[in-house]
Design a protein around this motif. Structure first.
Motif, mmCIF file in Angstrom:
data_model
loop_
_atom_site.group_PDB
_atom_site.id
_atom_site.type_symbol
_atom_site.label_atom_id
_atom_site.label_comp_id
_atom_site.label_asym_id
_atom_site.label_seq_id
_atom_site.Cartn_x
_atom_site.Cartn_y
_atom_site.Cartn_z
ATOM 1 N N SER A 346 -31.075 -10.805 -17.288
ATOM 2 C CA SER A 346 -29.819 -10.668 -18.030
ATOM 3 C C SER A 346 -29.669 -9.281 -18.636
ATOM 4 O O SER A 346 -28.554 -8.805 -18.866
ATOM 5 N N GLY A 347 -30.769 -8.614 -18.917
ATOM 6 C CA GLY A 347 -30.730 -7.303 -19.537
ATOM 7 C C GLY A 347 -30.312 -7.314 -20.984
ATOM 8 O O GLY A 347 -30.073 -6.263 -21.580
ATOM 9 N N LYS A 348 -30.185 -8.487 -21.576
ATOM 10 C CA LYS A 348 -29.682 -8.602 -22.948
ATOM 11 C C LYS A 348 -30.793 -8.601 -23.998
ATOM 12 O O LYS A 348 -30.511 -8.440 -25.179
ATOM 13 N N TRP A 349 -32.029 -8.838 -23.570
ATOM 14 C CA TRP A 349 -33.083 -9.089 -24.547
ATOM 15 C C TRP A 349 -34.278 -8.201 -24.276
ATOM 16 O O TRP A 349 -34.610 -7.907 -23.128
ATOM 17 N N GLN A 350 -34.928 -7.791 -25.353
ATOM 18 C CA GLN A 350 -36.118 -6.959 -25.197
ATOM 19 C C GLN A 350 -37.222 -7.756 -24.511
ATOM 20 O O GLN A 350 -37.470 -8.923 -24.871
ATOM 21 N N PRO A 351 -37.890 -7.179 -23.533
ATOM 22 C CA PRO A 351 -38.981 -7.893 -22.847
ATOM 23 C C PRO A 351 -40.028 -8.432 -23.802
ATOM 24 O O PRO A 351 -40.562 -9.531 -23.596
ATOM 25 N N ASP A 352 -40.326 -7.684 -24.870
ATOM 26 C CA ASP A 352 -41.331 -8.160 -25.825
ATOM 27 C C ASP A 352 -40.867 -9.420 -26.547
ATOM 28 O O ASP A 352 -41.673 -10.297 -26.870
ATOM 29 N N ALA A 353 -39.564 -9.525 -26.815
ATOM 30 C CA ALA A 353 -39.038 -10.734 -27.462
ATOM 31 C C ALA A 353 -39.174 -11.931 -26.528
ATOM 32 O O ALA A 353 -39.506 -13.041 -26.965
ATOM 33 N N ILE A 354 -38.942 -11.703 -25.246
ATOM 34 C CA ILE A 354 -39.097 -12.781 -24.262
ATOM 35 C C ILE A 354 -40.556 -13.200 -24.172
ATOM 36 O O ILE A 354 -40.878 -14.401 -24.119
#
Length: 410
Positions: A346-354
């Motif tokens: 999605s490109g909406k969220w930081q990878p670290d948050a995921i």
């Protein structure tokens, strides 16, 4: 005059015990009940002592003489044969209590249970011990060497159970480290076997990664006509994307629906760190429906025939098969890969948050059970967005390709 083997059986019991001497202090004592016991009389440090050598006929005359000579040799070396025997028995008792199996059982039932490990984790540890027991279970843990341990591991490997062999070796290593820490052994021979086993191929769980297919699955879940608790487990799973075991063992006491958070204790997490899951409004609504069914106490998803046990680990996968999704298409564990892939795309969220949402390298234990640390607010927004996105897929709305230009880094 020395005894003769043929005459021993002719000795009859009398009202009082009596003795028949052989030689060099060895004699046979006959008791009123008919038993005949070999004894050796000797002196040590100026005191007369007796040493029991066994019962006739289990101990023959010839064997009794051999035992007597061995005791005389100990005495000649300046040691008390009776005291040496007591020491040997004490050593044997200690060794029996320090076998690999006994130390492993202590590690499981003491340390692992004390740390609050999940029952499934304890059951696996006991299974690993059972696999090792025939080869090294009865041996003193300090006597087990790498070759002894390698044999059962190679047998598992030869049967194609490479992953099991790897996990059994790891379990044995933890037992040996516990043995070192508690003074029962001096080294971990299992550590030397890390390169001796064939590395198992990485295991990938089947997962749906195409949005349109995911929407089809979500609609099938809504139409599931099996157990309603299983249906709710299927409906909640894609939204929270925790590990299947973490969902199955979820308890109502871990949920704060007013705060919309699920706090999973460390003992239930793979990394042994507490983890918090933000709950979207959709999940809170589903949990309200579930609580009306289960009463809001104990497990969220109790077993069909026992509310004191969680749902079977196969329930979700069996339900997926009933809905027509094969094991190469979708699995309970695969929902994590689905969420990880689509959230990243999605490109909406930081990878670290995921990654934090997936409890990969999670630091919640340090930042507190509310997990109000780094990425928490983003994870709350991400949970709401993800549930809304799943709703759109389930409703069959147009699937818009994700772009990576947009990023939510508020």
């Amino acid at each position: 005059m020395s005894l003769k083997a043929a005459e021993i059986s002719a000795f009859r019991a009398s009202d009082t015990p009596y003795k028949k001497a052989d030689a060099k202090g060895l004699y046979l004592e006959i008791f009123p009940n008919g038993s005949k016991l070999w004894r050796w009389k000797y002196r040590f440090a100026g005191k007369e002592k007796r040493l029991a050598l066994g019962a006739w006929p289990d101990v023959t005359l010839a064997k009794a003489r051999q035992l007597c000579e061995a005791a005389r040799a100990t005495l000649a070396d300046g040691a008390d044969p009776g005291l040496e025997r007591k020491r040997a028995k004490a050593t044997a008792r200690i060794s029996a209590a320090n076998t690999f199996a006994s130390v492993a059982a202590e590690y499981i039932d003491g340390k692992m249970v004390g740390e609050g490990r999940a029952e499934t984790t304890l059951a696996k540890a006991r299974w690993f011990l059972d696999l090792l027991r025939p080869a090294v279970g009865d041996l003193p843990i300090s006597d087990v060497d790498p070759q002894m341990l390698l044999a059962p591991l190679k047998r598992l490997e030869a049967r194609g159970n490479k992953e099991t062999a790897k996990k059994v070796r790891s379990f044995a290593s933890r037992v040996f480290r516990y043995g070192v820490a508690t003074g029962r052994c001096k080294a971990d021979p299992a550590a030397l076997l890390q390169g001796a086993l064939v590395a198992p191929k990485a295991r990938h769980y089947a997962a749906i990664l195409e949005p349109g297919k995911l929407g089809e699955l979500l609609r099938a879940v809504d139409a599931y006509n099996g157990n309603p608790i299983t249906r709710l487990a299927l409906q909640i799973t894609p939204h929270v994307f925790v590990r299947p075991g973490e969902l199955r063992h979820a308890e109502w006491s871990e949920f704060d629906l007013d705060a919309a958070v699920w706090r999973i204790p460390a003992g239930k997490m793979k990394a042994r760190r507490a983890h918090s899951v933000p709950l979207s409004p959709q999940v809170v609504a589903l949990l309200g429906e579930l609580r009306a069914m289960t009463g809001g106490g104990g497990y969220l998803f109790p077993a069909l025939y026992s509310p004191r046990r969680p749902m079977s680990e196969n329930t979700i996968n069996v339900a997926l098969r009933r809905m027509g999704f094969g094991k190469d298409e979708a699995t309970a564990h695969g929902f994590r890969a689905t969420a990880s892939t689509l959230l990243n795309e999605s490109g909406k969220w930081q990878p670290d948050a995921i990654e934090r949402a997936l409890a990969h390298g999670d630091s919640d234990a340090v930042r507190g059970t509310y997990s109000r640390g780094q990425y928490w607010e983003e994870r709350v927004r991400m949970a709401a967005w993800w549930s809304d996105y799943l709703d759109r897929l389930r409703e069959g709305g147009a699937v818009i390709p994700f772009g990576r230009a947009e990023s939510n880094k508020k």
